[in-house]
Motif scaffolding. Structure first.
Motif: not given
Length: 259
Positions: A24-25, A45-47, A118-122
């Motif tokens: 996720y970007g 909140t979930r990643a 899952d990976v979220a990139i801020l």
């Protein structure tokens, strides 16, 4: 065969699908946490893995925006940039250091994604607008599912806080990096109706000179840390010094058709 799996076949005849995580970007907006989208907050909140870029020994602005949401340090994965201001962006050593940094970071993220996490990139502002996320996206997009969550751009936050419309009627808006040579900045500023000049920093004197040479300096607005703590908005002609932090930009509002 028609190319579809036989769902009525015995279980041992159906190949197991590889389960991978999604990259996720996440657009974090211009600085004000209240400008985060609902979707961005849900993913944050979930990643299980939250990635944010930073300078070594410091927190990045994208991570600071998320302070009100993120309370679990175990999920965080900071990526510290390898370069310093002593190396010019056009120097081969700078490019090589960054390429190696992104290659290594992509490898670390691939390990998580390959394990089903899952990976979220801020990403400050919008992930696809001058964002570091794009360099990891380019390295991983053909191997893993990707979802990009758009965010309010920094320039949108800045012209809103400056209280000025940036374009009217048929105005053409040009977005310029301050890193361009003086001649290129002058030519483009003189040829457009409205402009946003980003990546100011030490380039502010050059940008000021280009605006003056293009004959539009009197319209230019300087915005520092727009929507963030320490925000400053002033006409550039009234700014007595040439100091500009990274999170600053110059706005040149259009003057187009108005009914």
């Amino acid at each position: 065969m028609d190319g579809f799996e036989r769902l009525d076949a015995p279980a041992d005849e159906i190949p197991a699908a590889a389960v991978t995580g999604t990259l996720y970007g996440v657009g974090m907006g211009p600085g004000d946490p209240e400008l985060l989208t609902v979707k961005a907050q849900r993913i944050l909140t979930r990643a299980p893995v939250l990635v944010h870029f930073c300078k070594r020994g410091r927190r990045g602005n994208a991570r600071t925006i998320a302070d009100a949401i993120l309370r679990d340090p175990a999920r965080e994965m900071p990526l510290a940039y390898p370069y310093t201001t002593e190396i010019h962006p056009e120097h081969p050593d700078y490019v090589a250091a960054l390429a190696g940094f992104y290659d290594d970071a992509a490898g670390q993220l691939a390990d998580h994604l390959g394990a089903g996490r899952d990976v979220a990139i801020l990403s400050e502002g919008d992930p696809f607008f001058y964002g570091s996320f794009m360099h990891l996206w380019r390295r991983l997009k053909d191997r893993f599912p990707v979802e990009v969550v758009p965010g309010v751009t920094g320039m949108s936050g800045c012209w809103t806080r400056a209280g000025t419309p940036i374009t009217w009627g048929d105005d053409i808006l040009t977005v310029l990096p301050a890193t361009l040579p003086l001649a290129a900045l002058t030519e483009r500023l003189g040829a457009t109706d409205a402009a946003v000049v980003m990546k100011l920093g030490r380039h502010l004197p050059k940008v000021r000179a280009a605006l003056a040479a293009a004959g539009v300096l009197e319209r230019a607005i300087y915005v520092e840390r727009g929507t963030m703590s320490g925000e400053r908005v002033v006409m550039l002609s009234d700014k007595p010094d040439d100091e500009a932090p990274y999170f600053s930009m110059v706005l040149l509002p259009g003057e187009g058709r108005r009914p």
